[in-house]
Design a protein around this motif. Structure first.
Motif, PDB file in Angstrom:
ATOM      1  N   ALA A  18      23.917  -0.716  33.334  1.00  0.00           N
ATOM      2  CA  ALA A  18      24.323  -0.849  31.932  1.00  0.00           C
ATOM      3  C   ALA A  18      24.386  -2.311  31.526  1.00  0.00           C
ATOM      4  CB  ALA A  18      25.685  -0.173  31.716  1.00  0.00           C
ATOM      5  N   LYS A  19      24.976  -3.108  32.481  1.00  0.00           N
ATOM      6  CA  LYS A  19      25.072  -4.546  32.216  1.00  0.00           C
ATOM      7  C   LYS A  19      23.687  -5.165  32.082  1.00  0.00           C
ATOM      8  CE  LYS A  19      27.503  -8.632  33.944  1.00  0.00           C
ATOM      9  NZ  LYS A  19      28.289  -9.174  35.056  1.00  0.00           N
ATOM     10  N   LYS A  20      22.780  -4.719  32.984  1.00  0.00           N
ATOM     11  CA  LYS A  20      21.403  -5.202  32.949  1.00  0.00           C
ATOM     12  C   LYS A  20      20.715  -4.800  31.649  1.00  0.00           C
ATOM     13  CE  LYS A  20      17.348  -5.483  35.943  1.00  0.00           C
ATOM     14  NZ  LYS A  20      16.726  -4.960  37.176  1.00  0.00           N
ATOM     15  N   ALA A  26      18.791 -10.148  25.538  1.00  0.00           N
ATOM     16  CA  ALA A  26      17.649 -11.063  25.653  1.00  0.00           C
ATOM     17  C   ALA A  26      16.593 -10.754  24.598  1.00  0.00           C
ATOM     18  CB  ALA A  26      17.045 -10.953  27.060  1.00  0.00           C
ATOM     19  N   VAL A  27      16.332  -9.437  24.409  1.00  0.00           N
ATOM     20  CA  VAL A  27      15.357  -9.021  23.388  1.00  0.00           C
ATOM     21  C   VAL A  27      15.834  -9.443  22.003  1.00  0.00           C
ATOM     22  CG1 VAL A  27      14.308  -7.024  22.254  1.00  0.00           C
ATOM     23  CG2 VAL A  27      14.439  -7.110  24.757  1.00  0.00           C
ATOM     24  N   VAL A  84      29.294   4.110  40.402  1.00  0.00           N
ATOM     25  CA  VAL A  84      29.820   3.566  39.145  1.00  0.00           C
ATOM     26  C   VAL A  84      29.398   2.112  38.991  1.00  0.00           C
ATOM     27  CG1 VAL A  84      31.923   2.919  37.913  1.00  0.00           C
ATOM     28  CG2 VAL A  84      31.753   5.158  38.991  1.00  0.00           C
ATOM     29  N   ALA A  85      29.462   1.357  40.140  1.00  0.00           N
ATOM     30  CA  ALA A  85      29.065  -0.050  40.108  1.00  0.00           C
ATOM     31  C   ALA A  85      27.593  -0.194  39.757  1.00  0.00           C
ATOM     32  CB  ALA A  85      29.362  -0.704  41.458  1.00  0.00           C
ATOM     33  N   VAL A  86      26.773   0.734  40.375  1.00  0.00           N
ATOM     34  CA  VAL A  86      25.330   0.713  40.081  1.00  0.00           C
ATOM     35  C   VAL A  86      25.088   0.994  38.595  1.00  0.00           C
ATOM     36  CG1 VAL A  86      23.153   1.902  40.492  1.00  0.00           C
ATOM     37  CG2 VAL A  86      24.590   1.275  42.420  1.00  0.00           C
TER      38      VAL A  86
END
Length: 297
Positions: free
Chosen positions: A92-94, A101-102, A85-87
């Motif tokens: 998802a956060k990334k 950023a885009v 889930v953290a990954v």
């Protein structure tokens, strides 16, 4: 079963905690000994109960130890699930950060475009303003040039008018002078015929002899009939001569003047029948004669 209890009992005896259990057992037995005597219970029975209690505790511990690996497996699975889930959350956060950023980059590009568009608009506005100012300056210069030209033209027209007025005045003066000269010539020509009365003829003959006007009159009145008759005859000749001179100076009448002289009286009488105003009658008669003359040609 008994075998399981024995195994558990042996396991308990081989642990460090068993010492404390033994001490606790002894203490319990000592505490229950008097009670056993009072109730008539055998010490062996008490010991059996204690042993059973110990076995129950050991069994529970064994069960816990057997269940521990399952819990560990569940814990590992849970940790894996949490890690997964953290990954996913990190991914998802990334992804969100990447999208952000885009989006930020796009926004920056859009802002740059907007700034460039604004810059171009300002440049175009400045260019248009410069062009407008240039056109206004050109218009102003043209207006000033036109004003100067108009002023020059006005000055030229004024000079022309002044020259024309001066020429007109000079022409009028020349005309008056010419008329005066013509009149003088005519008068001189008429005077060249000589005096037309006996008295003026006598005065002309005696001019410059030292006599005044009164003396000339007295002397003329004192003349005899024969002398006066000679003067009268000469004066008559002079008058005939003067009339011939005047007749020669008179311009011949044109056709219209002759026609008007012949037909105007009748036209004027006819106009007087239409109106009592003599001026209006004169106008009507002149118009009528002019119409008659045009029709006759």
């Amino acid at each position: 079963s008994k075998a399981t209890v024995s195994v558990l009992y042996c396991f308990l005896h081989h642990t460090t905690k068993m010492n404390s259990l033994r001490v606790a057992t002894r203490t319990t037995l000592r505490a229950f000994a008097p009670l056993a005597r009072v109730t008539g219970l055998d010490l062996m029975q008490v010991r059996t109960k204690v042993t059973a209690a110990k076995k129950g505790k050991a069994a529970k511990k064994a069960v816990k130890k057997v269940a521990a690996p399952k819990k560990a497996v569940k814990k590992v699975a849970a940790k894996k699930a949490v890690k997964k889930v953290a990954v996913k959350a990190k991914a998802a956060k990334k992804a969100v950060a990447k999208k952000a950023a885009v989006a930020t980059k796009k926004a920056a590009v859009a802002n740059k475009r907007v700034a460039a568009a604004k810059k171009r608009a300002v440049a175009a506005k400045k260019k248009a303003a410069a062009k407008k100012n240039k056109a206004a300056a050109a218009k102003k210069n043209a207006a000033l040039k036109l004003k100067v030209e108009n002023l020059k033209l006005a000055q030229m027209n004024a000079a022309k008018k002044k020259a024309a007025a001066k020429a007109k005045v000079q022409a009028a003066k020349a005309k008056v002078a010419a008329k005066k000269a013509d009149v003088k010539v005519k008068k001189d020509k008429i005077k060249s015929s000589g005096p037309v009365t006996a008295q003026t003829l006598f005065m002309q003959q005696n001019k410059g002899k030292g006599m005044g006007l009164k003396q000339m009159h007295e002397k003329f009145n004192a003349l005899g009939a024969a002398e006066k008759k000679a003067l009268v005859d000469q004066a008559k000749k002079n008058l005939a001569k003067r009339q011939e001179i005047r007749k020669s100076m008179k311009q011949p009448s044109n056709k219209y003047a002759i026609f008007t002289k012949k037909n105007f009286p009748a036209a004027y009488q006819s106009a007087l029948k239409q109106t009592k105003d003599k001026k209006e009658a004169f106008k009507l008669a002149t118009k009528s004669v002019s119409t008659q003359y045009k029709q006759s040609q």
